[in-house]
Design a protein around this motif. Sequence first.
Motif, mmCIF file in Angstrom:
data_model
loop_
_atom_site.group_PDB
_atom_site.id
_atom_site.type_symbol
_atom_site.label_atom_id
_atom_site.label_comp_id
_atom_site.label_asym_id
_atom_site.label_seq_id
_atom_site.Cartn_x
_atom_site.Cartn_y
_atom_site.Cartn_z
ATOM 1 N N CYS A 30 1.224 1.486 2.209
ATOM 2 C CA CYS A 30 0.826 0.926 0.908
ATOM 3 C C CYS A 30 1.574 -0.360 0.559
ATOM 4 C CB CYS A 30 1.014 1.962 -0.199
ATOM 5 S SG CYS A 30 2.749 2.290 -0.598
ATOM 6 N N GLY A 31 2.718 -0.610 1.200
ATOM 7 C CA GLY A 31 3.469 -1.835 0.917
ATOM 8 C C GLY A 31 4.727 -1.627 0.098
ATOM 9 N N ILE A 138 2.693 2.792 -5.834
ATOM 10 C CA ILE A 138 1.833 1.722 -5.322
ATOM 11 C C ILE A 138 0.465 2.302 -5.007
ATOM 12 C CG2 ILE A 138 1.507 -0.016 -3.549
ATOM 13 C CD1 ILE A 138 4.418 -0.407 -3.387
ATOM 14 N N ASP A 139 -0.522 1.820 -5.715
ATOM 15 C CA ASP A 139 -1.900 2.274 -5.568
ATOM 16 C C ASP A 139 -2.585 1.422 -4.499
ATOM 17 O OD1 ASP A 139 -4.280 3.748 -6.397
ATOM 18 O OD2 ASP A 139 -4.968 1.853 -7.244
ATOM 19 N N CYS A 140 -3.196 2.070 -3.520
ATOM 20 C CA CYS A 140 -3.753 1.344 -2.378
ATOM 21 C C CYS A 140 -4.973 2.099 -1.864
ATOM 22 C CB CYS A 140 -2.677 1.255 -1.281
ATOM 23 S SG CYS A 140 -2.940 -0.014 -0.043
ATOM 24 N N ASP A 141 -6.060 1.382 -1.575
ATOM 25 C CA ASP A 141 -7.258 2.067 -1.103
ATOM 26 C C ASP A 141 -7.162 2.355 0.401
ATOM 27 O OD1 ASP A 141 -8.089 -0.233 0.357
ATOM 28 O OD2 ASP A 141 -9.192 -0.999 -1.361
ATOM 29 N N ALA A 142 -8.095 3.150 0.897
ATOM 30 C CA ALA A 142 -8.035 3.627 2.280
ATOM 31 C C ALA A 142 -8.117 2.492 3.284
ATOM 32 C CB ALA A 142 -9.153 4.644 2.519
ATOM 33 N N GLY A 169 -8.258 11.901 4.632
ATOM 34 C CA GLY A 169 -8.918 12.908 3.804
ATOM 35 C C GLY A 169 -7.953 13.866 3.137
ATOM 36 N N SER A 170 -6.725 13.932 3.663
ATOM 37 C CA SER A 170 -5.724 14.832 3.082
ATOM 38 C C SER A 170 -5.008 14.197 1.892
ATOM 39 C CB SER A 170 -4.692 15.217 4.141
ATOM 40 O OG SER A 170 -3.845 14.109 4.454
ATOM 41 N N LEU A 171 -5.223 12.904 1.659
ATOM 42 C CA LEU A 171 -4.519 12.198 0.595
ATOM 43 C C LEU A 171 -5.326 12.202 -0.692
ATOM 44 C CD1 LEU A 171 -3.275 8.990 2.488
ATOM 45 C CD2 LEU A 171 -2.243 11.284 2.406
ATOM 46 N N ASP A 172 -4.627 12.254 -1.796
ATOM 47 C CA ASP A 172 -5.252 12.085 -3.107
ATOM 48 C C ASP A 172 -5.017 10.639 -3.525
ATOM 49 O OD1 ASP A 172 -6.102 12.055 -5.697
ATOM 50 O OD2 ASP A 172 -4.571 13.448 -6.453
ATOM 51 N N LEU A 173 -6.003 9.792 -3.307
ATOM 52 C CA LEU A 173 -5.826 8.368 -3.575
ATOM 53 C C LEU A 173 -5.783 8.060 -5.071
ATOM 54 C CD1 LEU A 173 -8.041 6.800 -0.763
ATOM 55 C CD2 LEU A 173 -5.569 7.154 -0.790
ATOM 56 N N ALA A 174 -6.078 9.055 -5.894
ATOM 57 C CA ALA A 174 -5.947 8.887 -7.341
ATOM 58 C C ALA A 174 -4.619 9.445 -7.854
ATOM 59 C CB ALA A 174 -7.108 9.569 -8.051
ATOM 60 N N ALA A 185 -0.849 -2.249 -8.205
ATOM 61 C CA ALA A 185 -2.094 -2.272 -7.445
ATOM 62 C C ALA A 185 -1.911 -3.135 -6.199
ATOM 63 C CB ALA A 185 -3.223 -2.831 -8.313
ATOM 64 N N ASN A 186 -2.252 -2.570 -5.036
ATOM 65 C CA ASN A 186 -2.069 -3.312 -3.786
ATOM 66 C C ASN A 186 -3.233 -3.075 -2.838
ATOM 67 O OD1 ASN A 186 -0.763 -5.004 -1.957
ATOM 68 N ND2 ASN A 186 0.376 -3.341 -1.007
ATOM 69 N N SER A 187 -4.444 -3.180 -3.358
ATOM 70 C CA SER A 187 -5.637 -3.047 -2.533
ATOM 71 C C SER A 187 -6.279 -4.416 -2.340
ATOM 72 C CB SER A 187 -6.646 -2.104 -3.188
ATOM 73 O OG SER A 187 -6.130 -0.796 -3.272
ATOM 74 N N GLY A 188 -6.925 -4.588 -1.185
ATOM 75 C CA GLY A 188 -7.606 -5.849 -0.941
ATOM 76 C C GLY A 188 -6.884 -6.687 0.094
ATOM 77 N N ASP A 189 -7.420 -7.883 0.313
ATOM 78 C CA ASP A 189 -6.924 -8.741 1.382
ATOM 79 C C ASP A 189 -5.600 -9.414 1.058
ATOM 80 O OD1 ASP A 189 -9.155 -8.151 2.899
ATOM 81 O OD2 ASP A 189 -10.315 -9.826 2.090
ATOM 82 N N PHE A 190 -5.348 -9.732 -0.207
ATOM 83 C CA PHE A 190 -4.148 -10.493 -0.532
ATOM 84 C C PHE A 190 -3.588 -10.051 -1.870
ATOM 85 C CE2 PHE A 190 -2.105 -14.052 -2.744
ATOM 86 C CZ PHE A 190 -1.087 -14.328 -1.855
#
Length: 206
Positions: A30-31, A138-142, A169-174, A185-190
């Motif tokens: 996640c960073g 740190i919130d991060c998408d799959a 699938g074992s993670l709760d991304l929320a 928030a740390n999702s996306g390219d940059f």
Amino acid sequence: MAPIRPPVAEPPAPHATRPVVLLIGGYAGCGKTTLGRALARRTGWPMLDKDTTTRPVVEAALAALGLSATDRESEAYRTLIRPAEYEALMAGMAENLRCGTSCIVTAPFVAEFASPSWCESARARIGALGGTAHFAWIDCDADTLRSHIVERGAARDEAKLAGWNTWIGSLDLAFRPATDHLVVANSGDFVAVDEVAKALAEKFGK
């Protein structure tokens, strides 16, 4: 000749502000380490990262148990080694607080942040040592998690990538910590990590 005596030490000056402990958690990739380092460079605070701090001892313990050095999924790792890993990390945090020093602590903290009692205990422990606790997730998408994990190429991630669908699938991304916390928030390219670090440093008066 008179004996030479050491000078009488002056008592340390009281700190103008309470030291801060920032506990940064998040899933693998996640960073959190990247953010922790950026904040450490900006504030001058020591950074305690779980993998950096404990990996040599963890790998030696895994070898002694006849397990792979990259094992982070087995029951033996989770029940015998992981708890000691986190206690060592928090002991390092406490040592800094006893010196009146703020610090940044990075680790997944998933089970810990999910436990209200653990969060309350950590906050009380930090407070008893004169510090103020802050929790960050740190919130991060799959897709971003996978991209970061592939990019860093760590051996400990091989099992995750080999069974990606099962692992993700074992993670709760929320997921969110069971205490007052910040979300990064740390999702996306940059993501401008230095800007996030700057905002956090300003929040903590640095």
